[in-house]
Design an enzyme around this catalytic site. Structure first.
Site, short mmCIF file in Angstrom:
data_model
loop_
_atom_site.label_atom_id
_atom_site.label_comp_id
_atom_site.label_asym_id
_atom_site.label_seq_id
_atom_site.Cartn_x
_atom_site.Cartn_y
_atom_site.Cartn_z
N ASN A 1 34.47 42.54 44.64
CA ASN A 1 35.07 42.66 45.96
C ASN A 1 35.68 44.05 46.06
O ASN A 1 36.41 44.48 45.15
CB ASN A 1 36.13 41.58 46.17
N GLY B 1 37.92 41.10 50.85
CA GLY B 1 39.00 40.26 50.35
C GLY B 1 39.55 40.70 49.01
O GLY B 1 40.16 39.89 48.30
N GLN B 2 39.35 41.98 48.67
CA GLN B 2 39.92 42.44 47.40
C GLN B 2 41.45 42.35 47.46
O GLN B 2 42.06 42.91 48.38
CB GLN B 2 39.50 43.88 47.09
N SER B 3 42.03 41.64 46.50
CA SER B 3 43.48 41.44 46.52
C SER B 3 44.19 42.09 45.34
O SER B 3 45.42 42.20 45.34
CB SER B 3 43.79 39.93 46.54
N HIS C 1 37.55 44.86 39.01
CA HIS C 1 37.26 43.64 38.26
C HIS C 1 35.95 43.05 38.75
O HIS C 1 35.69 42.99 39.94
CB HIS C 1 38.38 42.61 38.39
N HIS D 1 33.97 39.64 39.10
CA HIS D 1 34.05 38.18 39.03
C HIS D 1 32.72 37.68 38.44
O HIS D 1 31.65 38.08 38.91
CB HIS D 1 34.16 37.56 40.43
P1 5GP Z 1 39.93 39.82 44.34
O1 5GP Z 1 40.43 38.95 45.45
O2 5GP Z 1 40.75 41.10 44.24
O3 5GP Z 1 38.47 40.09 44.36
O4 5GP Z 1 40.16 39.01 43.02
C1 5GP Z 1 41.38 38.90 42.40
C2 5GP Z 1 41.36 37.62 41.61
O5 5GP Z 1 42.46 37.63 40.73
C3 5GP Z 1 41.48 36.36 42.46
O6 5GP Z 1 40.32 35.55 42.28
C4 5GP Z 1 42.75 35.68 41.93
O7 5GP Z 1 42.64 34.28 41.85
C5 5GP Z 1 42.91 36.33 40.57
N1 5GP Z 1 44.29 36.42 40.13
C6 5GP Z 1 45.37 36.81 40.87
N2 5GP Z 1 46.48 36.81 40.12
C7 5GP Z 1 46.09 36.39 38.88
C8 5GP Z 1 46.83 36.19 37.66
O8 5GP Z 1 48.03 36.40 37.56
N3 5GP Z 1 46.10 35.76 36.60
C9 5GP Z 1 44.76 35.53 36.67
N4 5GP Z 1 44.16 35.09 35.55
N5 5GP Z 1 44.05 35.72 37.79
C10 5GP Z 1 44.71 36.15 38.88
#
Ligand code: 5GP
Ligand code: ZN
Length: 121
Positions: free
Chosen positions: A94, A100-102, A107, A109
């Protein structure tokens, strides 16, 4: 390249300062289970070094000598170790708000263990 950012959650996980269920802990790459899994297998694969997203990693001109290759190879190794190599899996980066990158630490997935729809939501 920035080696680590103090306020970055995934830098904290890579350093071992923030707890996570790690499935791989290499010299340059770390993999750990997503805290909010979207599939029976949902693992995040990250470089220890901080880049805000995959585009930034590529744009940095590959100072890590094959870091993206290593990241993708690690994703494949995770899939094999999780038993989803043959059933299939998805590797997702993402990138930016619409995706939806948070977490702003690159990273991948690795998702699998169930059939997935296309197009993604
Ligand atoms: P994004 O939304 O940026 O593509 O993915 C970030 C991911 O990090 C999300 O799927 C979310 O569930 C995961 N995530 C957020 N905080 C934590 C955490 O503290 N530990 C772990 N293991 N995953 C996390
Ligand atoms: Zn970071």
């Amino acid at each position: 390249m920035i080696v680590s950012v103090p306020e970055c959650l995934f830098c904290g996980i890579a350093a071992g300062d923030v707890p996570a269920t790690k499935v791989a802990d290499g010299e340059r790459i770390v993999a750990f289970r997503d805290i909010n899994p979207q599939a029976p297998v949902h693992v995040l694969v990250i470089p220890r070094d901080h880049y805000p997203n995959v585009a930034a990693l590529v744009a940095a001109g590959d100072p890590g000598k094959g870091l993206l290759d290593e990241l993708i190879a690690a994703a494949g190794k995770v899939a094999a170790a999780e038993g989803i190599e043959d059933s299939g899996y998805r590797v997702v980066f993402n990138t930016g708000p619409d995706a939806g990158q948070s977490v702003a630490h690159v990273h991948a997935h690795v998702l699998g263990g169930r059939a997935m729809a296309w197009p993604p939501g």
